[in-house]
Design an enzyme around this catalytic site. Structure first.
Site, short mmCIF file in Angstrom:
data_model
loop_
_atom_site.label_atom_id
_atom_site.label_comp_id
_atom_site.label_asym_id
_atom_site.label_seq_id
_atom_site.Cartn_x
_atom_site.Cartn_y
_atom_site.Cartn_z
N GLU A 158 48.55 61.87 29.32
CA GLU A 158 48.14 61.36 30.63
C GLU A 158 47.82 59.88 30.57
O GLU A 158 47.08 59.43 29.69
CB GLU A 158 46.89 62.09 31.14
N GLU A 198 51.81 67.66 36.56
CA GLU A 198 50.71 67.32 37.46
C GLU A 198 51.11 66.35 38.56
O GLU A 198 50.27 65.75 39.22
CB GLU A 198 49.54 66.74 36.64
N ASP A 265 37.38 67.32 25.16
CA ASP A 265 38.01 68.31 26.02
C ASP A 265 38.32 69.56 25.19
O ASP A 265 37.56 70.53 25.20
CB ASP A 265 39.27 67.71 26.64
N LYS A 290 35.77 72.01 32.55
CA LYS A 290 36.81 72.83 33.20
C LYS A 290 36.32 74.27 33.24
O LYS A 290 36.20 74.91 32.19
CB LYS A 290 38.10 72.80 32.37
N HIS A 318 40.73 69.56 36.70
CA HIS A 318 41.68 70.63 37.03
C HIS A 318 42.39 71.07 35.75
O HIS A 318 42.09 70.57 34.66
CB HIS A 318 42.70 70.09 38.04
N ARG A 319 43.38 71.97 35.87
CA ARG A 319 44.28 72.32 34.77
C ARG A 319 45.70 71.95 35.17
O ARG A 319 45.99 71.68 36.34
CB ARG A 319 44.22 73.82 34.43
C1 PEP Z 1 44.24 68.37 30.24
O1 PEP Z 1 44.61 68.51 29.07
O2 PEP Z 1 43.26 67.66 30.55
C2 PEP Z 1 44.96 69.08 31.34
C3 PEP Z 1 44.57 68.99 32.60
O3 PEP Z 1 46.03 69.84 30.98
P1 PEP Z 1 45.91 71.35 30.53
O4 PEP Z 1 45.42 72.10 31.73
O5 PEP Z 1 47.32 71.73 30.16
O6 PEP Z 1 44.95 71.42 29.41
MG MG Z 2 44.66 70.09 27.90
#
Ligand code: PEP
Ligand code: MG
Length: 366
Positions: A158, A198, A265, A290, A318-319
């Site tokens: 990202e 996304e 994360d 999350k 979000h995911r």
């Molecule tokens: C992320 O990694 O922050 C993301 C939004 O992707 P994923 O839901 O695939 O982890």
């Molecule tokens: Mg991820």
């Protein structure tokens, strides 16, 4: 609160994959909630039960949910967690528990006559008085893209564009201009314009710096509103654990420190235990929250409050496989989070979450 009825459905997410939606009724109140799913995941995330199996599990436990009177969200979530009885929610599935937990939180808000973010703030013990920064994912790579026909694609997942204004309304208006210019620039250079999971653009290059160059380059300078465009920061999702040594992030001969948010994360997975370990190692100064990583709203709030007690920044996210549920926008405001990361607003499932922030902002300014 007693629940009059619950209907569980299977719906497609933004990738066209099956996910769960719950419709929950309590007397005159009716709410719907749905859950997302991730692709780049931490190894401690709550188990995702295949939606058809989740429907079967739900049929087995439904009557128990309708019989009880739950006095709080914590009681409701703890009931489901104890029915499940496993550390990672392998029995009922984190997706099933969470979709019910989201719905129950929405019901509580209705019964209390509160906005959802107000209900979340009440449960969290937070004074909701701040709007989060918007973290827009404009360029995508990694596992969220299909490489171009020549096999090229950016290795980082990202490239985030982050206006430094706590106004989702202005941020969203600004980013739409940036997206338009960016699309033109990418198309001009590569005769290619595709989107990742996304909604952000992909770039047919394997050089991770190319994404940053685009975000810093001419596209932004040509903006109609140059004043605003100067006031932004960039973010990256780079899998930084690969260059963490002895309590420092080493990039070449430079260390990353105070000016940078180093965001956990996959190592923290919205899990209080993992958050404690990351704190002991001094590994991060910010955390992604999350709900589906942990699988209930109560535990999500606990994780966020713990992270805040360490003085960390909080980013609700979000995911990559999303639905049109806007719960996380209210969650970000209700937790007093510093940011909301919800992808690129070219995709509806992402846009609606930023729009919910705008709606809250407008309510506050009336
Ligand atoms: C992320 O990694 O922050 C993301 C939004 O992707 P994923 O839901 O695939 O982890
Ligand atoms: Mg991820």
């Amino acid at each position: 609160m007693t629940i009059t009825n619950i209907q569980l459905n299977i719906i497609p997410d933004s990738r066209g994959e099956d996910t769960l939606e719950a419709e929950i009724i309590s007397g005159e109140y009716r709410v719907t909630a749905s859950v997302p799913s991730g692709k780049s995941k931490g190894k401690n995330e709550a188990f995702v039960l295949e939606p058809k199996k989740a429907l079967e599990k739900f049929t087995e436990i439904k009557s128990q949910l309708l019989e009880k009177d739950f006095s709080s969200l914590e009681e409701f979530d703890n009931f489901l967690i104890s029915l499940d009885g496993t550390p990672k929610k392998e029995n009922l599935g984190g997706n099933l528990i969470l979709v019910l937990s989201l719905g129950f939180t929405k019901l509580l808000a209705k019964a209390d006559g509160l906005e959802l973010y107000e209900e979340i703030a009440k449960i969290s013990g937070v004074k909701a008085e701040k709007l989060p920064l918007c973290l827009f994912n404009l360029i995508e790579g990694g596992v969220h893209i299909h490489p171009a026909p020549n096999g090229a694609g950016l290795p980082f997942q990202e490239y985030l564009y982050i206006p430094q204004i706590n106004s989702p309304k202005e941020s969203l208006a600004e980013v739409m201009l940036v997206i338009r210019s960016l699309g033109e620039e990418i198309h001009q250079k590569y005769e290619h314009l595709r989107q990742g999971d996304e909604g952000g653009y992909t770039i047919p290059s394997n050089d991770p710096l190319v994404g940053l160059e685009f975000l810093q380059g001419q596209a932004l300078l040509r903006l109609a509103r140059p004043g605003l465009a100067e006031n932004y920061r960039l973010g990256l999702d780079v899998a930084a654990s690969t260059f963490f040594h002895d309590g420092l992030y080493l990039v070449g001969d430079k260390t990353m420190g105070e000016k940078v948010w180093i965001v956990g994360d996959d190592i923290t997975t919205t899990n209080p235990e993992s958050i404690k370990i990351a704190h002991e190692k001094n590994a991060i100064n910010a955390v992604i929250i999350k709900p589906n990583q942990i699988g209930s709203v109560t535990e999500t709030i606990r994780a966020a409050n713990l992270a805040k007690s360490f003085g960390w920044k909080i980013i609700v996210s979000h995911r990559s496989g999303e639905t049109k549920d806007t719960f996380i926008a209210d969650l970000a405001v209700g937790l007093g989070a510093d940011g909301l990361k919800s992808g690129c607003p070219l995709q509806e499932a992402r846009l609606v979450k930023y729009q919910r922030l705008v709606e809250i902002e407008e309510k506050w300014h009336i």
